[in-house]
Design an enzyme around this catalytic site. Structure first.
Site: not given
Lengths: 362, 508
Positions: A104, A197, A249
């Site tokens: 912008y 995580e 995980d």
């Protein structure tokens, strides 16, 4: 207690000097009455190599030349020079911006970008030319992750300059934003970094006082870690000499979160100083699903496909990667960090964590 | 023999056309309206242009019960400012078929040589009303005839004749006839015909008031006429047995040597001698004494002899590039126009000239295919386009070669003028595929297409160049400004030289 050397200010001066030189090169060519050109490393796929020495992806020797005499290059060169000017202003005044914000801001200078992708691309070009990351010139991502632990930092940003903060001050952790990224490390009692995580486990670790029991600085990754977080982990490792352990995980995607912290991504082959090659993936491994009898789900097709891709990836050549990929394939199972809760909320901290750190040579 | 002559009754030419009106373009009520207008308009052109008069043609089609669907009775009135017809000839000129017999050739419009008589015949057989013809040659009198055709005897019937004073010395002809037709169905073709007529005849004022009272005006854009055609003798290559027999009947020449020079196009003494030697006829043979089989042999020899000069084109009246261009600009208002007139050529002893124009952009509508306008002796051909050799040629061209894609606004105009247009069928709406003619058409189309291609590529180049320069003007100052700021320089580099160098391409 260890004193840590000051580097953030030096880093800033170095980046400003690089930007000024970039501007001067173009200015000089124009002054001599020639249409300027810019030579920079090519970021095309055929110029991205895995470097075993650096233990990350890196760019080869191919260069591309952008010349103002080529009509198609005029616009990107103008965009690039403006970008350099804009981030120079940002860095010099120690203000920060985001990718969206930069897109912008261009409009105020009558520099047209078709969309944010185009302006993101120009930022990546600038990274490639200067050999530093956009965080170095104060353009930060939107996503934020957090850190908690016994580390005292000193802010360098205006209004906070000289102020110190211990990163145990806030029980939710401290956001890894522009201010923290540019802060100096003053002192720490920690002797390791544990990166996690998921937010739930990060909070559990704080509640279970893992930072004290294991003398650890805890970092919340929030999935695939933002670049500022990867850079922050690297600093913890390089400047403070702390080993880094990553918990994710137990699936191909979690494994890759760890890998990007260790060896970086192909997208970021043009920048160095984002990786922590000595960091270790500490779990949850596929073999843990078997040995801890963790509740698990069946691997889906897309997981298996991803495993096959990783098997061919040069970053996954050594151990524990090959062993774990093969285990995943054999057992066809995956599980999440939270699976340890089957044995009670503190099991992961009381049993699993000390054992794993010991296994990894603590 | 008696019986046979009763069965094979002789029929008059008027009767013949009455029985075969579809071949002359009067097959159905819609087509009849179109053909009637066309015949009378072309009559008007032939009464003006060859005599050096700038045509003013006024057409009015009216009906008492317009607004109802289907066939009805119309009154067609066509007025021109032509030379007018001498009073005594008016009945014959309009109400007898095959009035003239000519052995001299020049280009003329009249498709069937019937001079409007077919329209009058059709009007009479559908309405049983007479035709009114008003004409003056610019003398002190204006004559008004009310006529019908005696179809069986091919004779005019004069119902009434009036004479008016002509103080204004008006000259011209007005024809007013009644006919059955279907204007609603004919309208698109009629308007197309008038528009295309205006393209090929931009020196004419054409006004049309249709049965619904709508006015269509096609105004004159140029005030010079194409040079009128000169009459010429037939070329030996184009002569058939019948023509030769007729010439023999009227000739006054006593020897074949004189005969050849007297009656044929571009045959001099030397050529005549060589030809007769080739044909195996003695130079002093009397043409009137040739036996029928000798006439056939002579015609064969005329066709086979290669020593004749090719026909010259003075008997033709092409539009010329200037008029063609003016017509296209006037009616199509294109962005670009190119025209070409091919050199005169000949097929079977008939001279012809092909003229081609191309129009691009402006008010030319974009279409999947190139828009084709066909003209034969300045007459637009608006029926049966797809069977025409012009269409085949247009389709055979790879337009991309000239920078043209389907969907672009392109119109091609092809005009063939000849003393004998090579028609494909008796309907006379399609040009046949004669190698000599199609070669000229193809080359003509290629020539104008090349010009358009050059224009388009130049236009594209200028567009690219403009974009290029606008890029420099827009971005180079930015590069200068921000690089100076980055380098910490007060003064922005002077890039005027660089911009000037970039602009140089613009002028070239």
């Amino acid at each position: 207690m260890r004193r840590v050397s000051l580097t953030a200010k030096e880093k800033r001066r170095e980046v400003l000097a690089k930007l000024e030189k970039f501007g001067y090169d173009l200015y000089d060519q124009l002054e001599r009455g020639i249409l300027p050109d810019i030579i920079m490393p090519s970021r095309s796929i055929d110029n991205i190599y895995y470097s075993p020495e650096l233990r990350q992806y890196t760019l080869g020797d191919k260069k591309i030349r952008r010349s103002a005499s080529n009509i198609r290059h005029l616009r990107p060169i103008a965009q690039l020079v403006w970008m350099a000017y804009f981030v120079h202003e940002l860095t010099a005044s120690q203000k920060t911006s985001t990718l969206r914000d930069v897109f912008y801001s261009a409009q105020a200078y009558d520099i047209p970008f078709k969309n944010q992708d185009e302006s993101d691309d120009i930022i990546t070009d600038l990274e490639t030319i200067l050999g530093c990351t956009r965080e170095d010139f104060n353009v930060f991502p939107e996503e934020r992750s957090a850190v908690f632990g016994d580390l005292t930092i000193e802010y360098t940003i205006p209004n906070y300059e000289g102020k110190r903060l211990n990163l145990t001050s806030h029980p939710d952790g401290v956001m890894i934003g522009p201010a923290l990224t540019s802060a100096e490390f003053i002192e720490t009692n920690a002797d390791k970094v544990i990166a996690i995580e998921k937010g739930g486990l990060f909070t559990r670790f704080i509640e279970e006082r893992v930072h004290e029991r294991f003398k650890a600085i805890l970092v919340f990754l929030g999935g695939q870690a933002p670049r500022s977080t990867r850079y922050f982990i690297r600093r913890l490792n390089q400047e403070l000499g702390l080993p880094v352990y990553v918990f994710t995980d137990a699936d191909p995607w979690g494994m890759h979160i760890a890998m990007v912290i260790i060896s970086g991504s192909a997208n970021a082959a043009h920048v160095k100083e984002l990786t922590t090659p000595d960091a270790k993936w500490a779990g949850v491994w596929a073999s843990d699903i078997v040995s801890y009898k963790l509740p698990s789900d069946k691997l889906e097709d897309i997981d298996v496909k991803r495993l096959h891709e990783l098997l061919r990836d040069p970053r996954y050549k050594g151990e524990p990667w090959q062993r774990e990929i093969n285990t995943f394939m054999r057992i066809q199972k995956k599980c999440e960090l939270e699976a340890f809760s089957r044995y009670g909320l503190t099991h992961i901290v009381d049993k699993y964590l000390p054992q794993r750190l010991k296994d990894l040579g603590e | 023999m008696e019986i046979i002559s009763q069965v094979f009754q002789e029929i008059s030419p008027a009767d013949f056309f009455y029985r075969n009106r579809e071949i002359a373009g009067f097959a159905n009520p819609a087509r009849a309206i179109f053909s009637a207008i066309r015949e009378l308009v072309e009559n008007s052109f032939d009464a003006t242009e060859p005599l050096g008069i700038l045509p003013d043609i006024y057409i009015r089609l009216s009906s008492n019960n317009e607004g109802e669907e289907g066939e009805k009775i119309y009154v067609l009135r066509v007025r021109d400012n032509g030379s007018g017809i001498p009073a005594d000839y008016i009945p014959l000129a309009f109400c007898q078929f095959l009035f003239s017999s000519k052995y001299r050739l020049k280009q003329s419009r009249g498709t069937f040589g019937l001079g409007g008589t077919m329209a009058i015949l059709y009007g009479q057989i559908t309405t049983n009303k007479p035709v009114k013809v008003i004409s003056s040659t610019g003398s002190q009198k204006i004559y008004e005839y009310t006529l019908m055709i005696d179809i069986e005897r091919n004779r005019p019937i004069i119902l009434d004749r009036k004479i008016y004073e002509n103080d204004a010395r008006w000259h011209g002809t007005i024809v007013e006839l009644s006919l059955e037709g279907d204007y609603a169905k004919a309208m698109p073709k009629v308007l197309e015909y008038l528009k295309q007529t205006a393209i090929a005849n931009p020196y004419a004022n054409i006004t049309f008031v249709d049965p619904r009272g709508r006015l269509y005006k096609f105004e004159r854009a140029v005030s010079n006429l194409p040079p009128p055609p000169k009459e010429t003798l037939p070329h030996p290559h184009g002569v058939d047995v019948e023509t030769l027999s007729r010439i023999i009947r009227v000739t006054r020449c006593k020897t074949l040597l004189d005969f050849m020079q007297e009656h044929f196009h571009r045959v001099g003494r030397h050529t005549a001698k060589r030809f007769l030697d080739f044909a195996g006829f003695p130079e002093d043979a009397d043409p009137k004494k040739l036996k029928p089989e000798e006439v056939v042999k002579l015609v064969q020899a005329m066709k086979n002899f290669n020593g004749f000069f090719p026909p010259d084109a003075s008997c033709l009246s092409p539009l010329g590039e200037e008029i063609l261009r003016a017509g296209i600009l006037k009616e199509l208002e294109p962005e670009f126009v190119a025209v070409t007139q091919r050199k005169p050529s000949a097929y079977s002893g008939h001279p012809f000239i092909v003229e081609v124009g191309i129009a691009y952009g402006g008010k030319v509508p974009p279409a999947e295919d190139v828009l084709l306008y066909r003209f034969a002796n300045k007459i637009p051909l608006v029926y049966d386009e797809s069977g025409d050799v012009c269409w085949r040629i247009i389709k055979s061209i790879n337009w991309r070669k000239y920078g043209l894609m389907p969907g672009m606004p392109v119109a091609i105009l092809i005009h063939i003028c000849s003393t004998k247009i090579p028609w494909k069928t008796v309907g006379k709406e399609m040009i046949a595929d004669r190698p000599e003619v199609s070669r000229e058409i193809l080359n003509g189309v290629r020539e104008v297409a090349r010009k358009l291609g050059t224009y388009l590529s130049r236009k594209e180049r200028i567009k690219r160049e403009k974009a290029r320069i606008s890029f420099f003007v827009k971005y180079l100052p930015k590069i200068a400004e921000f690089s100076a700021k980055l380098a910490g320089k007060e003064k922005i580099p002077n890039i005027e030289d660089l911009l000037r160098r970039a602009r140089r391409f613009e002028e070239s």
